[in-house]
Design a protein around this motif. Structure first.
Motif, PDB file in Angstrom:
ATOM      1  N   TRP A   6       0.829  -1.201   0.000  1.00 32.48           N
ATOM      2  CA  TRP A   6       0.000   0.000   0.000  1.00 32.48           C
ATOM      3  C   TRP A   6       0.871   1.262   0.000  1.00 32.48           C
ATOM      4  O   TRP A   6       1.867   1.335   0.729  1.00 32.48           O
ATOM      5  N   MET A   7       0.468   2.246  -0.801  1.00 29.27           N
ATOM      6  CA  MET A   7       1.225   3.491  -0.922  1.00 29.27           C
ATOM      7  C   MET A   7       0.262   4.661  -1.111  1.00 29.27           C
ATOM      8  O   MET A   7      -0.780   4.521  -1.768  1.00 29.27           O
ATOM      9  N   VAL A   8       0.600   5.816  -0.541  1.00 29.85           N
ATOM     10  CA  VAL A   8      -0.145   7.050  -0.776  1.00 29.85           C
ATOM     11  C   VAL A   8       0.825   8.113  -1.287  1.00 29.85           C
ATOM     12  O   VAL A   8       2.014   8.087  -0.960  1.00 29.85           O
ATOM     13  N   ASP A   9       0.320   9.009  -2.102  1.00 28.59           N
ATOM     14  CA  ASP A   9       1.138  10.133  -2.559  1.00 28.59           C
ATOM     15  C   ASP A   9       0.249  11.341  -2.798  1.00 28.59           C
ATOM     16  O   ASP A   9      -0.975  11.229  -2.903  1.00 28.59           O
ATOM     17  N   ALA A  10       0.872  12.499  -2.882  1.00 26.58           N
ATOM     18  CA  ALA A  10       0.119  13.734  -3.103  1.00 26.58           C
ATOM     19  C   ALA A  10       1.063  14.800  -3.625  1.00 26.58           C
ATOM     20  O   ALA A  10       2.284  14.743  -3.394  1.00 26.58           O
ATOM     21  N   SER A  11       0.492  15.776  -4.329  1.00 27.02           N
ATOM     22  CA  SER A  11       1.297  16.892  -4.822  1.00 27.02           C
ATOM     23  C   SER A  11       0.426  18.137  -4.953  1.00 27.02           C
ATOM     24  O   SER A  11      -0.789  18.049  -5.137  1.00 27.02           O
ATOM     25  N   LEU A  12       1.074  19.282  -4.839  1.00 26.36           N
ATOM     26  CA  LEU A  12       0.443  20.584  -5.050  1.00 26.36           C
ATOM     27  C   LEU A  12       1.298  21.316  -6.073  1.00 26.36           C
ATOM     28  O   LEU A  12       2.496  21.519  -5.860  1.00 26.36           O
ATOM     29  N   GLN A  13       0.690  21.717  -7.202  1.00 28.83           N
ATOM     30  CA  GLN A  13       1.435  22.306  -8.309  1.00 28.83           C
ATOM     31  C   GLN A  13       1.040  23.757  -8.547  1.00 28.83           C
ATOM     32  O   GLN A  13      -0.090  24.169  -8.269  1.00 28.83           O
ATOM     33  N   ASP A  14       1.980  24.495  -9.079  1.00 24.84           N
ATOM     34  CA  ASP A  14       1.763  25.859  -9.568  1.00 24.84           C
ATOM     35  C   ASP A  14       1.208  26.795  -8.509  1.00 24.84           C
ATOM     36  O   ASP A  14       0.230  27.530  -8.745  1.00 24.84           O
ATOM     37  N   VAL A  15       1.817  26.783  -7.356  1.00 22.11           N
ATOM     38  CA  VAL A  15       1.526  27.795  -6.349  1.00 22.11           C
ATOM     39  C   VAL A  15       2.413  28.992  -6.685  1.00 22.11           C
ATOM     40  O   VAL A  15       3.609  29.001  -6.393  1.00 22.11           O
TER      41      VAL A  15
END
Length: 455
Positions: free
Chosen positions: A257-266
């Motif tokens: 099991w794996m989780v990931d996340a990202s926030l782009q173009d701030v």
């Protein structure tokens, strides 16, 4: 959805996946993208009526189809166009030879982005006129659109902290080639019974169009040669500049099991060069012109009548041209996914599991959101990933988004030696009649990848 690259997201065999999550997994020691061919992306979508709805050769009356299109759409329906072209890119691992747990990636890409909402009140007014809409308020705010052409120079840092946790950041310098936006309009138009004429037309308006980079390219002194030079200059950080960043992580909960996340173009772009804005503001009452059409002799002709209307409109609606600097904010994008891997790799020689051979399959859910002028747009994707054999991987997706509830996509990545090629497309169910498609999307690219790991 425009700017949503659900097939590429998490596809770690392809280096460009790091552009969507700088904290994603890295599966190469170094790579470079084939210039102008490493990433090509085009997406066009509409949430309202399609070209086919209005122009289909189906025997129905065109005016009836146009009427149905106007009344079936809502003011929050929109048309979006997004295009990206990677000019160059590369990446390499750094650190001690025994671990090399850090990765630097960099590049320059060009992007065009447009979104325009359906101006429903404007469309109804144009279609019906105002005579049948006495005392009806038409909203000026229904006009809402923006377009921008930019280049982005970026450098990313990816760090594998331990076997479970990886994070990354990416710094960006934006160079605006051209920009036009009109997203904060206010006011209304209403027709009422008049006192000095049949009707009074009342306008309460606060309309503004802000532009940068357009006047020098389209003005009286512009020509194709100087325009091309200006565009090249702005492409390589010579335009209106801005700063931004991306951030992301990957966390291995356990072996599967794996989780990931990202926030782009701030980030933002400050528009200070070649700025020209147009504004109409105030309360106006237009009483019209009394027609006096004599059969013979002197008097007001039809041409005189329309010329007088034109003159009065020009007197009433004064367009102010300003050169005020302004700031635009980039459309922030959020990606979050949860993933489950299964099917350990086996050896054909001994019919046994290969130690640390990795898993051949993965399934997961991904949530995408992008900030837009009126409201955020969301998409939810379920996917299946498969390592078909060494050097060939595929990913199938099913997405619910603003355009459709049946978006099926497929992406394939193949390696011939160190040369990597990938191609991705979605909304396959709508390709049988592309003119009736709510959205179409295509991505492809070529990279040279060194030491591509299989785990």
């Amino acid at each position: 959805m425009s700017q949503n690259k659900q097939i590429l997201y998490g596809f770690s065999d392809i280096p460009q996946a790091l552009l969507l999550n700088p904290g994603g997994k890295v599966t190469n020691d170094w790579y470079f993208g084939i210039p102008l061919l490493s990433h090509i992306h085009v997406n066009v979508g509409t949430t309202g009526s399609t070209v086919y709805d209005v122009f289909a050769n189906d025997g129905r009356d065109f005016n009836l189809k146009l009427q149905n299109a106007i009344y079936s759409m809502k003011s929050n329906d929109f048309l979006s166009i997004n295009e990206q072209l990677e000019v160059f890119s590369g990446g390499f691992k750094i650190g001690p030879s025994y671990e090399k747990d850090k990765y630097i990636s960099f590049g320059l890409y060009q992007e065009f982005d447009f979104i325009g909402y359906f101006p429903k009140d404007y469309a109804i007014l144009a279609y019906e006129g105002n005579q049948s809409n006495i005392n009806r308020v038409f909203k000026a705010s229904d006009f809402n659109a923006k377009a921008e052409l930019i280049s982005v120079f970026h450098v990313g840092y990816n760090k594998k902290v331990n076997k479970n946790f990886t994070f990354g950041v990416r710094g960006k310098i934006y160079s605006s080639i051209m920009n036009a936006n009109s997203t904060n309009n206010k006011g209304y138009f209403i027709t009422v019974d008049g006192t000095n004429n049949f009707y009074d037309h009342i306008f309460n308006l606060d309309l503004e169009l802000r532009t940068s980079g357009l006047t020098s390219l389209t003005g009286d002194n512009a020509n194709s040669e100087t325009a091309l030079k200006d565009i090249k200059k702005r492409l390589f950080l010579g335009g209106n500049l801005g700063l931004g960043f991306d951030v992301g992580f990957t966390y291995q909960l356990n072996k599967q099991w794996m989780v990931d996340a990202s926030l782009q173009d701030v980030g933002f772009i400050r528009h200070t060069k070649d700025v020209e804005n147009y504004k109409v503001e105030g309360n106006y009452v237009f009483e019209g012109v009394n027609p006096l059409f004599p059969e013979t002799g002197t008097g007001q002709t039809a041409e005189d009548y329309w010329n007088e209307i034109k003159t009065q409109f020009e007197d009433v609606f004064v367009v102010d041209t300003t050169y005020t600097k302004y700031t635009t904010w980039r459309p922030e994008k959020l990606n979050v996914s949860v993933n489950y891997t299964f099917g350990e790799k086996t050896s054909q020689e001994c019919n046994c599991l290969i130690p640390d051979g990795g898993y051949q399959n993965a399934i997961g859910l991904q949530l995408f959101a992008v900030n837009r002028p009126r409201q955020p747009q969301l998409a939810l994707t379920a996917y299946y990933y498969r390592r078909i054999f060494k050097g060939l991987q595929a990913k199938a997706t099913y997405t619910l988004d603003s355009y459709t509830l049946s978006n099926i996509g497929l992406g394939v990545s193949a390696n011939i030696g160190n040369l990597n090629f990938y191609v991705m497309a979605d909304n396959f169910l709508e390709y049988q009649n592309v003119y009736n498609a709510q959205s179409v999307s295509l991505q492809l690219g070529f990279n040279y990848i060194f030491k591509k790991h299989e785990d």
